[in-house]
Design an enzyme around this catalytic site. Structure first.
Site, PDB file in Angstrom:
ATOM      1  N   HIS A 366       0.796  -1.224   0.000  1.00 17.81           N
ATOM      2  CA  HIS A 366       0.000   0.000   0.000  1.00 17.81           C
ATOM      3  C   HIS A 366       0.825   1.270   0.000  1.00 17.81           C
ATOM      4  CE1 HIS A 366      -4.201  -1.248   0.425  1.00 17.81           C
ATOM      5  NE2 HIS A 366      -3.698  -2.335   0.975  1.00 17.81           N
ATOM      6  N   LYS A 557      -9.041  14.244   3.897  1.00 18.21           N
ATOM      7  CA  LYS A 557      -8.270  13.006   3.925  1.00 18.21           C
ATOM      8  C   LYS A 557      -7.379  13.100   5.155  1.00 18.21           C
ATOM      9  CE  LYS A 557      -6.663  13.961  -0.237  1.00 18.21           C
ATOM     10  NZ  LYS A 557      -6.573  12.815  -1.112  1.00 18.21           N
ATOM     11  N   ARG A 558      -6.665  12.029   5.508  1.00 13.11           N
ATOM     12  CA  ARG A 558      -5.752  12.142   6.633  1.00 13.11           C
ATOM     13  C   ARG A 558      -4.790  13.313   6.409  1.00 13.11           C
ATOM     14  NH1 ARG A 558      -5.884   8.080  10.776  1.00 13.11           N
ATOM     15  NH2 ARG A 558      -4.092   9.222  11.574  1.00 13.11           N
ATOM     16  N   LYS A 563       0.477  14.524   1.554  1.00 14.12           N
ATOM     17  CA  LYS A 563      -0.796  14.868   0.927  1.00 14.12           C
ATOM     18  C   LYS A 563      -0.933  16.383   0.698  1.00 14.12           C
ATOM     19  CE  LYS A 563      -3.310  10.838   2.814  1.00 14.12           C
ATOM     20  NZ  LYS A 563      -4.064  10.235   1.688  1.00 14.12           N
ATOM     21  N   THR A 669      -8.279   6.753  -2.826  1.00 20.98           N
ATOM     22  CA  THR A 669      -9.625   6.287  -3.161  1.00 20.98           C
ATOM     23  C   THR A 669     -10.609   7.437  -2.977  1.00 20.98           C
ATOM     24  OG1 THR A 669      -9.801   5.397  -0.923  1.00 20.98           O
ATOM     25  CG2 THR A 669      -9.321   3.829  -2.705  1.00 20.98           C
ATOM     26  N   LYS A 673     -14.156   8.699  -5.135  1.00 17.80           N
ATOM     27  CA  LYS A 673     -15.490   8.995  -4.595  1.00 17.80           C
ATOM     28  C   LYS A 673     -15.968  10.364  -5.095  1.00 17.80           C
ATOM     29  CE  LYS A 673     -13.850   6.765  -0.393  1.00 17.80           C
ATOM     30  NZ  LYS A 673     -13.264   7.105   0.923  1.00 17.80           N
TER      31      LYS A 673
HETATM   32  C1  LIG Z   1     -12.016   7.271   1.299  1.00 17.21           C
HETATM   33  C2  LIG Z   1     -11.631   7.680   2.650  1.00 17.21           C
HETATM   34  C3  LIG Z   1     -10.284   7.918   2.949  1.00 17.21           C
HETATM   35  C4  LIG Z   1      -9.189   7.832   1.911  1.00 17.21           C
HETATM   36  O1  LIG Z   1      -9.064   9.085   1.309  1.00 17.21           O
HETATM   37  P1  LIG Z   1      -7.777   9.469   0.415  1.00 17.21           P
HETATM   38  O2  LIG Z   1      -8.165  10.789  -0.150  1.00 17.21           O
HETATM   39  O3  LIG Z   1      -7.666   8.420  -0.635  1.00 17.21           O
HETATM   40  O4  LIG Z   1      -6.628   9.530   1.314  1.00 17.21           O
HETATM   41  C5  LIG Z   1      -9.958   8.306   4.227  1.00 17.21           C
HETATM   42  N1  LIG Z   1     -10.898   8.443   5.177  1.00 17.21           N
HETATM   43  C6  LIG Z   1     -12.203   8.238   4.925  1.00 17.21           C
HETATM   44  C7  LIG Z   1     -13.206   8.419   6.014  1.00 17.21           C
HETATM   45  C8  LIG Z   1     -12.617   7.841   3.658  1.00 17.21           C
HETATM   46  O5  LIG Z   1     -13.905   7.624   3.407  1.00 17.21           O
END
Ligand SMILES: *Cc1c(COP(=O)(O)O)cnc(C)c1O
Length: 832
Positions: A366, A557-558, A563, A669, A673
């Site tokens: 990952h 995101k985190r 990032k 991911t 979305k």
């Molecule tokens: C999809 C998702 C992530 C991953 O987000 P990235 O932008 O790919 O880092 C992290 N936290 C939550 C709650 C998510 O739904």
């Protein structure tokens, strides 16, 4: 027309009256009081338990069908499952939306209010855990004989609270009111041991046998969470283990008269499943974490071996009957554990056992960030798992023998490939263990897999080129479209007909509609409704009024340096400066009022990430507080980013920020979305965003920044962030304001470490290098946003191009290329 009822209720779903009766019964037996006076939480629980009962029936049928079919079993081992809420997703899968709504309304509640009663199951940190949950949904929906395995943490990912503009962490006591979706299987217990020593015995033939005798014992109790497929009558489960003190062990203490010691010991061993480690893409390396990993692996392997024994071919036939997928290296200790079971307990010879192992396991990588690669000190491994350390040495010795045979005299190569890192105080490299012990390793996007092959694991790739495959991630359209965005889903179904939810490539049928002005109008109305909903959600939480007419520019995101939330902040400060520089009441061109929306958790020990959250709040307070500026620019931080608030944020987004330094985000991911829900992306050529741009068309993307080879070349050449800073007036101004306390007048030096990381410490993530290109991409985005028709057209084309990124496609690919598994046909329903 209601999208969710196009397919209608499945043939043997409970009737509306049946559901009404079941809910009433459950409320009565749970509360022991008059169901007619049930509060909103009681109705939630009544409904959840009623659905659970129905899911359990379907689960039994499904398991019977899997057993009778002899289908290959897929075991997905993951230390994290970021489930979120289950109520709505289960209702949708069962096709019961209208009935559930009618039933709860008869109690005087709305389904939306009922939904809010559920606490997220946050048994994961971010993308990796959420991927595991999307995969469970797709495995169930496609009818694979699959099982998820993990830990039922008492405390999931912490609850983030913002106090004085900074993150504080609160324990996530998610089971405080119980979790109505679980079944505790008191009968399914397995012993797990730690520590102790290895005894050497000799059998009658004089063969040496090594037996591990642990000094610490704990029991793993199974707890199943059921996962229904989407309207196919199938239900699979995640088996989550809970640590319980072992009875015999406590007895031993009690017999010695040490009552208090026994109780203490019991509490200590139950700590193993107490809390999820809150670090995303960073490892901390505590001993308890290793114990968690082994605890869950040992229980899981016992469960798998028990089930495999019942299948034809017995344990020798395992690779044909069983596939075990390791989600990152967190469960990699499963490789020596299966060896231990096969060699020490089942008395197979090493070579046969090894062949079974390698053909059974596959490993998903990952990340290539060095700080995220797991390596356990040999000394720790020896102490906690002495027999496993011996087995790892043996695996390594045999592997290095092969390396030396292929490359005689190349000691440097052997040292690079070795499972033991001799240079950093002797450590076990878990990725190397996983690579040697699996028949396949996959990356999670095309770019990431290429980097695995060409950089981090180049030596392994030279040795085992066919072991490396790509499985680009995907997300489930059931949760991320149907459930999160019912308005858009209904519009899509009306336009292209039902069925796209399980065949996402059909979204391409939306393409011609992008040219239809009337359809664009409706698409825009849906987005506007979702923005209003998001605005109302944010107001009390972020305490910012976000007018839905503004562009919603979202970065959730985190929080992590790679990032680059800080790059986004630099852009916000740049816009702020431009607004301040303009004549009063005027907006510099291209004039697009926007709300910069942030959200995300920082690992509690990650100082720079926590400082980033403080900076966002500091900038927000200055920007939002300046009436001159806030007509055109506002900044909001939505606290406690989690699955359930992602479901509210994503559908209301105009512009999705995917701006990691090229070569650092394995896939992402979140990016998927957003685009599925009609957001346009401003992003770097990183992770799966590269493939999204290709599917959707570069011209419908705001791509900027250095590409991966350019990042590498610039670093090799000698990257000088200070030169860029010196040469760019706007950048210099923004950096200086952050560093000099413009946003933190009461603590002027607060953000100095940020300046330092950019200008003194080499700017590891190339923020300076990408700044100008990012600002220009933002200008292109603003320019397009002014053309409502064109923006909407591109928004439709974004959704239309996302068919490839369904986790159904990803799972089908794993099944074909890694697992050699096929979906089970036949229902398993008891013949009447
Ligand atoms: C999809 C998702 C992530 C991953 O987000 P990235 O932008 O790919 O880092 C992290 N936290 C939550 C709650 C998510 O739904």
């Amino acid at each position: 027309m209601k999208n969710h009822d196009v397919a209608g209720r499945m043939a043997d779903s409970p009737s509306r009256e049946g559901l009404r009766e079941a809910v009433r019964r459950q409320i009565l037996s749970y509360t022991g009081s008059d169901p007619d006076r049930a509060g909103v939480r009681d109705v939630y629980r009544g409904l959840a338990f009623a659905l659970r009962e129905y899911l359990a029936e379907k689960w039994i049928e499904t398991q019977r069908a899997y057993y009778e079919s002899g289908a290959k079993r897929i075991y997905y081992l993951s230390l994290e499952f970021l489930v979120g809420r289950s109520l709505m997703s289960n209702i949708l899968s069962l096709g019961l939306e209208d009935d559930a709504r009618a039933v709860v309304e008869s109690y005087g509640h709305s389904l939306d209010d009922i939904e809010e009663m559920e606490w997220d199951a946050g048994l994961g940190n971010g993308g990796l855990g959420r991927l595991a949950s999307c995969f469970m949904d797709s495995l169930a929906t496609q009818g694979f004989a699959a099982y998820g395995y993990g830990i039922r943490y008492d405390f999931g990912i912490f609850w983030q609270v913002i106090e004085n503009g900074a993150q504080t962490e609160r324990p996530d006591n998610w089971m405080r009111f119980g979790c109505p979706w679980q079944f505790e299987r008191q009968g399914h217990l397995y012993p797990v041991q730690f520590g102790g020593s290895v005894r050497i015995l000799h059998d009658e033939q004089g063969n040496e046998r090594r037996i591990w005798v642990g000094s610490e014992h704990v029991l793993a109790v199974a707890c199943d969470m059921l996962v229904p497929g989407y309207r196919n009558g199938k239900v699979i489960n995640m088996r989550l283990w809970n640590a319980k003190a072992s009875r015999e062990f406590a007895l031993d203490y009690f017999q010695r008269g040490d009552y208090v010691g026994a109780v203490e010991e019991k509490a200590k061993s139950e700590n193993i499943s107490k809390v999820l480690y809150p670090d995303d893409s960073r490892v901390q390396g505590q001993e308890l974490r290793l114990k968690q990993q082994y605890f869950f692996v040992a229980a899981t392997i016992q469960d798998i071996v028990r089930r495999s024994r019942k299948q034809s071919g017995g344990l020798a036939g395992m690779p044909d009957r069983v596939a075990v997928q390791l989600n990152d290296t967190h469960p990699a200790i499963a490789i020596p554990e299966l060896m231990r079971v096969l060699v020490d307990e089942e008395e197979l010879n090493w070579d046969d056992a090894w062949s079974i192992c390698v053909r059974t396991f596959a490993y998903t990588n990952h990340t290539i960030l060095p700080e995220a690669l797991e390596h356990w000190p040999v000394e720790t491994m020896q102490r906690v798992l002495p027999r496993h350390m011996e087995i790892i040495y043996e695996i390594n010795a045999r592997f290095l023998q092969l390396v030396r045979r292929l490359h005689p005299g190349d000691d440097a190569l052997a040292a690079r490939l070795s499972i033991i890192d001799e240079d950093h105080g002797r450590r076990v490299r878990m990725a190397h263990l996983a690579l040697v012990g699996s028949h396949m390793v996959n990356g999670v996007s095309a770019l990431h897999t290429d980097l695995l092959r060409s950089s981090v694991f180049q030596d392994f790739h030279d040795m085992y080129p066919r072991r490396f495959v790509n499985m680009t991630n995907g997300v489930t359209p059931r949760r991320w479209m149907l459930q999160a965005n019912p308005l858009l889903s209904d519009l899509i179904t009306e336009a292209i007909g039902p069925g796209w939810e399980t065949d996402l490539a059909r979204l391409r049928d939306l393409r011609p509609l992008a040219e239809d002005a009337q359809f664009r109008q409706r698409w825009r109305e849906v987005k506007f409704e979702n923005k209003k909903r998001l605005s109302a959600y944010m107001l009390p939480r972020a305490r910012v009024l976000a007018p839905p007419e503004f562009m919603f520019d979202v970065h959730v995101k985190r929080i992590h340096e790679y990032k680059r939330q800080l790059l986004n902040v630099l852009h916000v400060v740049t816009l702020y400066n431009r607004l301040r520089g303009a004549p009063p009441g005027e907006c510099p061109l291209p004039c697009v009022p926007r709300v910069a929306i942030f959200g995300g958790k920082a690992a509690p020990a990650y100082a720079m990430a926590k400082l980033t959250i403080r900076l966002i709040h500091a900038v927000a307070s200055v920007v939002n507080g300046d009436p001159h500026v806030s007509n055109y620019l506002r900044v909001a931080f939505v606290p406690n980013y989690c699955v359930s608030n992602a479901e509210k944020i994503i559908p209301g987004t105009d512009l999705s920020e995917q701006i990691s330094t090229a070569g650092t985000e394995a896939s992402g991911t979140g990016n998927m979305k957003f685009a599925m829900n009609g957001a346009l992306t401003i992003g770097t050529m990183d992770g799966a965003t590269v493939e999204m741009a290709k599917e959707i068309g570069d011209e419908h993307f705001f791509i900027f920044g250095l590409h991966t080879p350019e990042v590498a070349a610039l670093k090799a050449r000698g990257y000088d962030p200070r030169r860029i800073y010196d040469a760019d007036r706007e950048l210099r101004l923004a950096v200086d304001m952050i560093a000099n306390g413009h946003f933190s007048p009461r603590e002027p030096g607060l953000f100095e470490p940020i300046r330092q990381s950019w200008l003194d410490d080499g700017d590891k993530y190339m923020v300076m290098a990408d700044y100008r290109s990012y600002v220009e991409a933002q200008e292109r985005a603003a320019h397009l946003y002014q053309d409502r028709e064109e923006w909407t057209r591109v928004s439709i084309l974004n959704t239309a191009g996302m068919g490839y990124f369904s986790s159904d496609r990803t799972i089908a690919q794993y099944a074909r290329e890694i697992w050699g598994a096929e979906p089970v046909t036949g229902s398993g329903a008891r013949k009447k």
